[in-house]
Scaffold this motif. Structure first.
Motif, PDB file in Angstrom:
ATOM      1  N   LEU A  35       0.861  -1.114   0.021  1.00 42.66           N
ATOM      2  CA  LEU A  35      -0.194   0.080  -0.094  1.00 42.66           C
ATOM      3  C   LEU A  35       0.734   1.165  -0.069  1.00 42.66           C
ATOM      4  CD1 LEU A  35      -2.714  -0.998   2.431  1.00 42.66           C
ATOM      5  CD2 LEU A  35      -2.862  -1.079   0.240  1.00 42.66           C
ATOM      6  N   PHE A  36       2.140   1.047   0.322  1.00 44.73           N
ATOM      7  CA  PHE A  36       2.858   2.292   0.235  1.00 44.73           C
ATOM      8  C   PHE A  36       4.373   2.236  -0.464  1.00 44.73           C
ATOM      9  CE2 PHE A  36       0.297   2.274   4.037  1.00 44.73           C
ATOM     10  CZ  PHE A  36      -0.022   3.501   4.282  1.00 44.73           C
ATOM     11  N   SER A  37       4.714   3.277  -1.068  1.00 44.96           N
ATOM     12  CA  SER A  37       5.900   3.427  -1.733  1.00 44.96           C
ATOM     13  C   SER A  37       7.080   4.413  -1.027  1.00 44.96           C
ATOM     14  CB  SER A  37       5.688   3.839  -3.231  1.00 44.96           C
ATOM     15  OG  SER A  37       5.304   5.189  -3.191  1.00 44.96           O
ATOM     16  N   LEU A  38       6.386   5.121  -0.030  1.00 46.37           N
ATOM     17  CA  LEU A  38       7.186   6.011   0.844  1.00 46.37           C
ATOM     18  C   LEU A  38       7.307   5.653   2.156  1.00 46.37           C
ATOM     19  CD1 LEU A  38       8.446   8.926   0.980  1.00 46.37           C
ATOM     20  CD2 LEU A  38       6.046   9.680   1.471  1.00 46.37           C
ATOM     21  N   PHE A  39       8.259   5.609   2.710  1.00 47.44           N
ATOM     22  CA  PHE A  39       8.635   5.143   4.145  1.00 47.44           C
ATOM     23  C   PHE A  39       9.712   5.876   4.854  1.00 47.44           C
ATOM     24  CE2 PHE A  39       6.781   0.755   3.600  1.00 47.44           C
ATOM     25  CZ  PHE A  39       6.803   0.456   1.983  1.00 47.44           C
ATOM     26  N   PRO A  40       9.409   6.093   6.307  1.00 42.31           N
ATOM     27  CA  PRO A  40      10.073   6.803   6.905  1.00 42.31           C
ATOM     28  C   PRO A  40      11.555   6.057   7.121  1.00 42.31           C
ATOM     29  CG  PRO A  40       8.705   5.770   8.388  1.00 42.31           C
ATOM     30  CD  PRO A  40       8.133   5.390   6.977  1.00 42.31           C
ATOM     31  N   LYS A  41      12.593   6.865   7.246  1.00 43.57           N
ATOM     32  CA  LYS A  41      13.742   6.276   7.434  1.00 43.57           C
ATOM     33  C   LYS A  41      14.078   6.012   8.956  1.00 43.57           C
ATOM     34  CE  LYS A  41      16.112   9.473   3.982  1.00 43.57           C
ATOM     35  NZ  LYS A  41      16.932  10.496   3.820  1.00 43.57           N
ATOM     36  N   ALA A  42      13.325   6.362   9.691  1.00 43.93           N
ATOM     37  CA  ALA A  42      13.663   6.262  11.258  1.00 43.93           C
ATOM     38  C   ALA A  42      12.756   5.183  11.603  1.00 43.93           C
ATOM     39  CB  ALA A  42      13.092   7.505  12.100  1.00 43.93           C
ATOM     40  N   GLY A  43      13.239   4.349  12.500  1.00 42.33           N
ATOM     41  CA  GLY A  43      12.702   3.307  12.995  1.00 42.33           C
ATOM     42  C   GLY A  43      11.780   3.572  14.380  1.00 42.33           C
ATOM     43  N   HIS A 103      -2.448   2.186  14.222  1.00 45.45           N
ATOM     44  CA  HIS A 103      -2.767   3.646  14.427  1.00 45.45           C
ATOM     45  C   HIS A 103      -1.370   4.350  15.075  1.00 45.45           C
ATOM     46  CE1 HIS A 103      -5.566   7.042  15.890  1.00 45.45           C
ATOM     47  NE2 HIS A 103      -4.411   7.239  16.750  1.00 45.45           N
ATOM     48  N   GLU A 104      -0.683   4.036  16.171  1.00 44.55           N
ATOM     49  CA  GLU A 104       0.038   4.740  16.755  1.00 44.55           C
ATOM     50  C   GLU A 104       1.401   4.538  16.031  1.00 44.55           C
ATOM     51  OE1 GLU A 104      -0.260   6.586  18.885  1.00 44.55           O
ATOM     52  OE2 GLU A 104      -2.260   6.139  19.903  1.00 44.55           O
ATOM     53  N   ALA A 105       1.706   3.640  15.440  1.00 48.18           N
ATOM     54  CA  ALA A 105       3.121   3.295  14.832  1.00 48.18           C
ATOM     55  C   ALA A 105       2.913   3.201  13.295  1.00 48.18           C
ATOM     56  CB  ALA A 105       3.620   2.096  15.497  1.00 48.18           C
ATOM     57  N   ALA A 106       3.072   1.965  12.765  1.00 42.53           N
ATOM     58  CA  ALA A 106       3.098   2.167  11.318  1.00 42.53           C
ATOM     59  C   ALA A 106       1.785   1.269  10.894  1.00 42.53           C
ATOM     60  CB  ALA A 106       4.292   1.263  10.926  1.00 42.53           C
ATOM     61  N   PRO A 107       1.132   1.907   9.718  1.00 41.95           N
ATOM     62  CA  PRO A 107       1.367   3.114   8.928  1.00 41.95           C
ATOM     63  C   PRO A 107       0.721   4.310   9.486  1.00 41.95           C
ATOM     64  CG  PRO A 107      -0.335   1.836   7.955  1.00 41.95           C
ATOM     65  CD  PRO A 107      -0.091   1.067   8.980  1.00 41.95           C
ATOM     66  N   GLY A 108       0.300   4.464  10.849  1.00 40.09           N
ATOM     67  CA  GLY A 108      -0.192   5.502  11.430  1.00 40.09           C
ATOM     68  C   GLY A 108       0.640   6.576  11.476  1.00 40.09           C
ATOM     69  N   ALA A 154      -5.622   5.162   8.853  1.00 38.12           N
ATOM     70  CA  ALA A 154      -4.464   3.798   8.534  1.00 38.12           C
ATOM     71  C   ALA A 154      -5.172   2.700   9.193  1.00 38.12           C
ATOM     72  CB  ALA A 154      -3.275   4.331   9.255  1.00 38.12           C
ATOM     73  N   GLU A 155      -5.794   2.917  10.279  1.00 40.63           N
ATOM     74  CA  GLU A 155      -6.584   1.628  10.867  1.00 40.63           C
ATOM     75  C   GLU A 155      -7.484   0.894   9.820  1.00 40.63           C
ATOM     76  OE1 GLU A 155      -8.194   1.662  15.048  1.00 40.63           O
ATOM     77  OE2 GLU A 155      -7.261   3.700  15.295  1.00 40.63           O
ATOM     78  N   SER A 156      -8.301   1.910   9.176  1.00 39.63           N
ATOM     79  CA  SER A 156      -8.895   1.469   8.121  1.00 39.63           C
ATOM     80  C   SER A 156      -8.483   0.584   7.021  1.00 39.63           C
ATOM     81  CB  SER A 156      -9.837   2.713   7.603  1.00 39.63           C
ATOM     82  OG  SER A 156      -9.195   3.289   6.635  1.00 39.63           O
ATOM     83  N   ASP A 197       0.414   5.721  -4.739  1.00 41.58           N
ATOM     84  CA  ASP A 197       0.508   7.032  -5.036  1.00 41.58           C
ATOM     85  C   ASP A 197      -0.362   7.922  -4.356  1.00 41.58           C
ATOM     86  OD1 ASP A 197       2.509   6.493  -7.063  1.00 41.58           O
ATOM     87  OD2 ASP A 197       1.088   6.530  -8.573  1.00 41.58           O
ATOM     88  N   PHE A 198      -1.260   7.493  -4.249  1.00 46.29           N
ATOM     89  CA  PHE A 198      -2.402   8.490  -3.408  1.00 46.29           C
ATOM     90  C   PHE A 198      -1.803   8.677  -1.833  1.00 46.29           C
ATOM     91  CE2 PHE A 198      -5.713   8.738  -0.169  1.00 46.29           C
ATOM     92  CZ  PHE A 198      -6.547   9.746  -0.500  1.00 46.29           C
ATOM     93  N   HIS A 199      -1.449   7.606  -1.245  1.00 47.26           N
ATOM     94  CA  HIS A 199      -0.699   8.037  -0.149  1.00 47.26           C
ATOM     95  C   HIS A 199       0.554   8.645   0.043  1.00 47.26           C
ATOM     96  CE1 HIS A 199      -2.922   3.623   1.362  1.00 47.26           C
ATOM     97  NE2 HIS A 199      -3.564   4.821   1.356  1.00 47.26           N
ATOM     98  N   LYS A 200       1.238   8.581  -1.099  1.00 44.85           N
ATOM     99  CA  LYS A 200       2.361   9.427  -1.256  1.00 44.85           C
ATOM    100  C   LYS A 200       1.723  10.959  -1.151  1.00 44.85           C
ATOM    101  CE  LYS A 200       6.593   9.998  -3.662  1.00 44.85           C
ATOM    102  NZ  LYS A 200       7.512   9.491  -4.950  1.00 44.85           N
TER     103      LYS A 200
END
Length: 605
Positions: free
Chosen positions: A373-381, A434-439, A473-475, A577-580
């Motif tokens: 669902l995602f092509s863009l990810f955070p670098k930080a863990g 919700h709190e973490a990924a992909p929230g 994100a939960e949905s 693309d939409f999420h990006k």
């Protein structure tokens, strides 16, 4: 990290509805000459960077949290009429500066930054018409909790050198001055009739008294001294001196500061607290609540329509919960099902370690599904931690703290293990999403990492965007292959029901004259939440008017934008693309997000 009065208005991130409507009339795509655009964009960069730098000088705590450590020895200035006047003058000055620019000469990100910055300043000035400074502490946050987080050695305050320890000791003196000023302003609030509701003040007392200890080694502020012994860059002689000075600071500065406020609130302020709980019960309270709705949603919504939306959603979700009850074969009505879920040990963890392990393990499963669902990810863990004991009794069930901008600290997904019956196993998947990924982790970490984004935007926070995104994100859970267990799906419904009930309860408390008990009864009757969790939630809404409206309102708006994109683009629609597009520019008000997504849709045609 939630913002409150501690941040005052110097880093206000929310713009008013009228501003958003005006913004949508100005096209960022109109062609202008390269010279004009470059010149105006340079002025914009200079103004916004100057603002950010000066804002951190006014707000040293915020500087520390965003990774600027030049003010680590300072606390925020004490509350005073002069300081509040300085903040107002500061905001007016930068509003005047931004008004001197010509937005028709700005395009793309520069135009977006101009619109956001200008109306942030307008909104900050509007905020000062109300008097939150008379209620500087609540169970949801304030100087007393932020300082303890910093002093625990587990947050943004560094404790790596001898200088770091000395800077915190100096900061402690500023903290004591600030805490004394909260007493002055609570007294002013008593005179003006702007005081905390009694149950809220009662929750602050143990947060203060927990730091008033006889044995300094039992103080949360003692923790950095255990690290001191491991630092090889400090001589043993200097460690001895530092420890003596540090213990003295705890005993003679920090503990007395907490005790002075505790004694005032316990012995004097409690007699002046109010029996009402809604914002509308305060002077100019109805207009204040309207401002709060505008602040937290950035949309043209009234309390009445939000209340009705919430009631309808509560009914819809109850119907879906009944379907789960039937699927798992439970015999009895929905209230009996709720009672079963509240009381049966099988649905709860038996230790703090089991809670943390479960959330750490589910992280791996979720992470494996995200590329679909995602092509863009955070670098930080991010990592999972239990909420610290000193704030657990009144803290939310879960929360997220952003990573350090310089990469020195990961994001933190906090789970409150104070009451294990408030952390049912069936919330495992939905709460993590919700709190973490992909929230929150995705949205906030990506915002901090976007290259070229002005610093004032990297650390902006629009509740409706951040919380709306996390609920959206939960949905996505079923699309990610989660919620296969009907009880995990029920957990998603529990979370959605919580956000739907918030719409009803928040507007009920602050616009319709609901009592605290009325709000508690509504939530108990329409969910399987434990009563202790319900009480904490209701008191949160009392302390933070309007904030709880942002979740469901934001989710609905993002979902509507997605549906519009799907309908218009058809086979060309790519969910990644939409999420990006939603995430790549950081948090922005919903009307600006709408215009941005509409332009993206047009560009795909």
């Amino acid at each position: 990290m939630k913002k409150n009065l501690l941040a005052l208005t110097v880093v206000s991130a929310l713009l008013p509805l009228t501003a958003c409507q005006t913004a949508s009339n100005q096209s960022p795509m109109e062609p202008v000459s390269a010279v004009e655009s470059t010149s105006e964009a340079k002025k914009l960069d200079e103004i916004t960077q100057q603002y950010f730098d000066e804002a951190l000088a006014l707000n040293p705590l915020m500087a520390t949290f965003v990774g600027v450590h030049k003010y680590d020895d300072e606390f925020n200035p004490p509350l005073s009429e002069q300081f509040l006047a300085d903040v107002k003058a500061f905001e007016k000055n930068y509003l005047e500066k931004i008004n001197q620019l010509d937005p028709s000469k700005l395009t793309g990100q520069n135009w977006l930054s101009y619109e956001i910055f200008k109306y942030d300043r307008q909104h900050a000035l509007a905020r000062m018409e109300f008097h939150q400074e008379y209620m500087p502490l609540s169970q949801m946050g304030g100087a007393h909790t932020y300082f303890a987080m910093l002093g625990s050695g587990q947050s943004a305050q560094p404790f790596n050198t001898a200088q770091d320890y000395r800077e915190f000791m100096q900061r402690a003196k500023g903290f004591a001055d600030f805490m004394d000023s909260t007493i002055v302003y609570m007294k002013k609030g008593v005179d003006k009739g702007v005081v905390l509701p009694k149950p809220i003040a009662e929750k602050v007392l143990p947060q203060l008294s927990s730091h008033v200890v006889d044995d300094v080694s039992q103080s949360v502020f003692f923790a950095p001294l255990t690290k001191l012994d491991t630092l090889e860059n400090i001589s043993e002689e200097e460690k001895t001196t530092l420890k003596e000075e540090y213990v003295k600071t705890i005993n003679e500065v920090i503990i007395p500061a907490y005790d002075r406020v505790y004694q005032y609130m316990k012995n004097d302020y409690m007699d002046d607290t109010r029996s009402s709980v809604g914002l509308s019960a305060l002077p100019d309270g109805q207009r204040w609540y309207e401002y709060q709705i505008q602040t937290h949603t950035t949309l043209p919504l009234t309390a009445e329509e939000i209340h009705e939306f919430g009631q309808n959603e509560v009914k819809r979700i109850l119907k879906e919960m009944r379907a789960v009850k039937e699927e798992v074969g439970f015999e009895g009505d929905l209230q009996a099902f709720f009672k079963h879920l509240r009381s049966s040990d099988e649905f709860y963890f038996d230790s703090e370690e089991a809670v943390i392990d479960a959330y750490t393990n589910i992280k791996q499963k979720i992470d494996a599904r995200l590329p679909e669902l995602f092509s863009l990810f955070p670098k930080a863990g991010y990592e999972v931690r239990a909420v610290e004991s000193y704030r657990a009794a009144s803290a939310a069930g879960a929360s997220y703290q952003p990573p350090a901008p310089d990469g020195s600290r990961p994001g933190i997904f906090y789970i409150n293990t104070h009451n294990l019956k408030a952390q049912p196993k069936f919330l495992l998947e939905t709460l993590s999403i919700h709190e973490a990924a992909p929230g929150h982790h995705f949205q906030i970490a990506i915002q901090q990492e976007v290259e070229g984004l002005p610093q004032f935007r990297k650390f902006n926070n629009y509740t409706v965007f951040s919380e709306g995104w996390a609920l959206y994100a939960e949905s996505l859970g079923k699309e990610m292959g989660m919620f296969e267990d009907p009880l995990q799906w029920y957990g998603r419904l529990v979370d959605e029901q919580l956000r739907a009930m918030r719409l009803v309860v928040d507007t009920g408390l602050h616009a319709k004259g609901w009592t605290r008990q009325q709000a508690i009864d509504f939530m108990v009757n329409n969910s399987s939440m434990s009563e202790s969790d319900v009480v904490a939630e209701v008191e949160r809404y009392i302390s933070m008017p309007g904030q709880a409206l942002a979740y469901k309102v934001g989710e609905r708006h993002i979902r509507q934008l997605r549906e519009e994109a799907e309908n218009k683009l058809g086979e060309k629609f790519d969910i990644r693309d939409f999420h990006k597009q939603v995430l790549i520019d950081g948090g922005i008000p919903m009307p600006l997000l709408t215009e941005k997504i509409n332009r993206w849709i047009e560009s795909q045609g």
